[in-house]
Design a protein around this motif. Sequence first.
Motif, mmCIF file in Angstrom:
data_model
loop_
_atom_site.group_PDB
_atom_site.id
_atom_site.type_symbol
_atom_site.label_atom_id
_atom_site.label_comp_id
_atom_site.label_asym_id
_atom_site.label_seq_id
_atom_site.Cartn_x
_atom_site.Cartn_y
_atom_site.Cartn_z
ATOM 1 N N THR A 97 0.841 -1.197 0.000
ATOM 2 C CA THR A 97 0.000 0.000 0.000
ATOM 3 C C THR A 97 0.874 1.245 0.000
ATOM 4 O O THR A 97 2.026 1.224 0.466
ATOM 5 N N VAL A 98 0.314 2.338 -0.506
ATOM 6 C CA VAL A 98 0.994 3.639 -0.518
ATOM 7 C C VAL A 98 0.009 4.701 -0.047
ATOM 8 O O VAL A 98 -1.205 4.573 -0.249
ATOM 9 N N LEU A 99 0.520 5.750 0.580
ATOM 10 C CA LEU A 99 -0.322 6.852 1.010
ATOM 11 C C LEU A 99 -0.843 7.645 -0.186
ATOM 12 O O LEU A 99 -0.140 7.811 -1.190
ATOM 13 N N ILE A 100 -2.055 8.143 -0.049
ATOM 14 C CA ILE A 100 -2.641 9.050 -1.038
ATOM 15 C C ILE A 100 -2.376 10.465 -0.534
ATOM 16 O O ILE A 100 -2.976 10.894 0.465
ATOM 17 N N PRO A 101 -1.480 11.238 -1.178
ATOM 18 C CA PRO A 101 -1.011 12.500 -0.591
ATOM 19 C C PRO A 101 -2.100 13.505 -0.258
ATOM 20 O O PRO A 101 -2.009 14.202 0.758
ATOM 21 N N ASP A 102 -3.145 13.611 -1.084
ATOM 22 C CA ASP A 102 -4.156 14.638 -0.834
ATOM 23 C C ASP A 102 -5.241 14.171 0.140
ATOM 24 O O ASP A 102 -6.257 14.843 0.299
ATOM 25 N N ARG A 103 -5.035 13.025 0.813
ATOM 26 C CA ARG A 103 -5.994 12.547 1.808
ATOM 27 C C ARG A 103 -5.320 12.299 3.150
ATOM 28 O O ARG A 103 -5.723 11.411 3.896
ATOM 29 N N CYS A 104 -4.311 13.068 3.451
ATOM 30 C CA CYS A 104 -3.529 12.834 4.668
ATOM 31 C C CYS A 104 -3.866 13.839 5.757
ATOM 32 O O CYS A 104 -2.993 14.287 6.508
ATOM 33 N N GLY A 105 -5.128 14.205 5.858
ATOM 34 C CA GLY A 105 -5.538 15.143 6.888
ATOM 35 C C GLY A 105 -5.535 14.506 8.263
ATOM 36 O O GLY A 105 -5.678 13.298 8.426
ATOM 37 N N GLY A 106 -5.334 15.366 9.268
ATOM 38 C CA GLY A 106 -5.365 14.928 10.643
ATOM 39 C C GLY A 106 -5.580 16.099 11.560
ATOM 40 O O GLY A 106 -5.641 17.259 11.120
ATOM 41 N N TYR A 107 -5.680 15.819 12.843
ATOM 42 C CA TYR A 107 -5.939 16.891 13.805
ATOM 43 C C TYR A 107 -4.654 17.638 14.146
ATOM 44 O O TYR A 107 -4.548 18.824 13.928
ATOM 45 N N CYS A 108 -3.661 16.932 14.704
ATOM 46 C CA CYS A 108 -2.412 17.624 15.031
ATOM 47 C C CYS A 108 -1.192 16.714 15.006
ATOM 48 O O CYS A 108 -0.084 17.188 14.774
ATOM 49 N N CYS A 109 -1.359 15.424 15.235
ATOM 50 C CA CYS A 109 -0.202 14.550 15.407
ATOM 51 C C CYS A 109 -0.082 13.463 14.348
ATOM 52 O O CYS A 109 0.866 12.675 14.371
ATOM 53 N N GLY A 110 -1.045 13.363 13.439
ATOM 54 C CA GLY A 110 -0.986 12.299 12.443
ATOM 55 C C GLY A 110 -2.230 12.268 11.592
ATOM 56 O O GLY A 110 -2.898 13.286 11.391
ATOM 57 N N LEU A 111 -2.573 11.095 11.110
ATOM 58 C CA LEU A 111 -3.707 10.902 10.204
ATOM 59 C C LEU A 111 -4.944 10.498 11.005
ATOM 60 O O LEU A 111 -4.858 9.666 11.900
ATOM 61 N N ALA A 129 -7.860 1.468 1.938
ATOM 62 C CA ALA A 129 -7.843 1.459 3.400
ATOM 63 C C ALA A 129 -7.605 2.860 3.942
ATOM 64 O O ALA A 129 -7.245 3.782 3.208
ATOM 65 N N THR A 130 -7.804 2.971 5.252
ATOM 66 C CA THR A 130 -7.564 4.222 5.967
ATOM 67 C C THR A 130 -6.621 3.957 7.129
ATOM 68 O O THR A 130 -6.930 3.144 8.003
ATOM 69 N N ARG A 131 -5.494 4.645 7.100
ATOM 70 C CA ARG A 131 -4.571 4.557 8.228
ATOM 71 C C ARG A 131 -4.911 5.653 9.230
ATOM 72 O O ARG A 131 -5.117 6.811 8.848
#
Length: 353
Positions: A97-111, A129-131
């Motif tokens: 799997t690879v991250l989708i760059p434009d879907r890497c939102g998070g609150y403050c410390c991660g995804l 999937a969602t990490r």
Amino acid sequence: MTVLACVGCDGVLSARLSQVALPAHAHQKWGNGVLLPVLMEPGTYAVDPKPAGPPWRRWSGVGAEEAAAQGVFAPVYAVSFGPPGAIVVAPGDTRGTVLIPDRCGGYCCGLDGSDGPNLACAQCGRAVATRIDDCSLWQAVWFEPLAVRRLADEDPDDRTADWEVLAQQRQGLPPVDPSGAWSRQWEAAVGAALAHLLAASAGAPVAVPDGLMARTFGRVLDGLIPSGMPAKTVALAGPGLPTPNPAPDIFLVPHHPRTGKAWQPSGTTATVPLSAEVWTHLAFYSEPLLVPATGGLPDGVLRDDPLPMHPRGLFRPDRAVFLDTLARLPAVRQAWLRRIYDRVRDFRYPRLF
């Protein structure tokens, strides 16, 4: 053993995994700025039977019958009409799997997954999937139920599905973290069991045994259910325990750690399921003696055993887990239980939760 594969290209997306029960704290949110550990043990996966994800519809626009068809029987902010069967694994058990760059939102410390699936199949690019690894959330990878399929390999799973292993493992999960705080897993597990226990009470007061059960269940039950009726009794039942005589009104029984099925004692006594790790500690743990049972230590001898862990403050079940579990019980449509649900949801009992 099972391997997850992409439905689009059959690319392998996970290590070899064994299925276990979905943890009670799978969707728990805890604190602010707190980095929680990994949700799943390495080499395991669990399936969430509830609908999850978009499309979401506000409760005000969903009728009671339509919401009940989705497994929701009391008002919630929004009802999911997504597919059931999301599969959760430890992040280290993902493959290909690879991250989708434009879907890497998070609150403050991660995804946090708020932008939708953020992992794609490295072979075909399909979102699969969602990490999640942001603060306040258990670290996990949730595979979309329609994006993957489970492939069974030739090696059988050596984890027994009966109750023999649970009867032999008598340590359980301690209720207090090394920091001195109540365990987050205990708060979630008791919150879920508390909803079932209220439903089983039929509105009568509930008397739990003294000790740890009274500290974790008793205070909240006394606060939620008014006195005035004869109390219903509760006792633990499960593998390795003798059958109480006389039988109580309600048995607190373990979920099987692999299948998620609740222990079923003989007879017609009502049962309430509880996380196996928490149940095991309640059933078998006893604090060690700090001095010999007869007499004391000789003069001049200092004992270096660590003191038993005792928590800071009162135990508070996880309010969100309690409400989510209660909203999914058909019994919540009874007027007395719906009143409790509404009051807890409206923060009428802040000291209990």
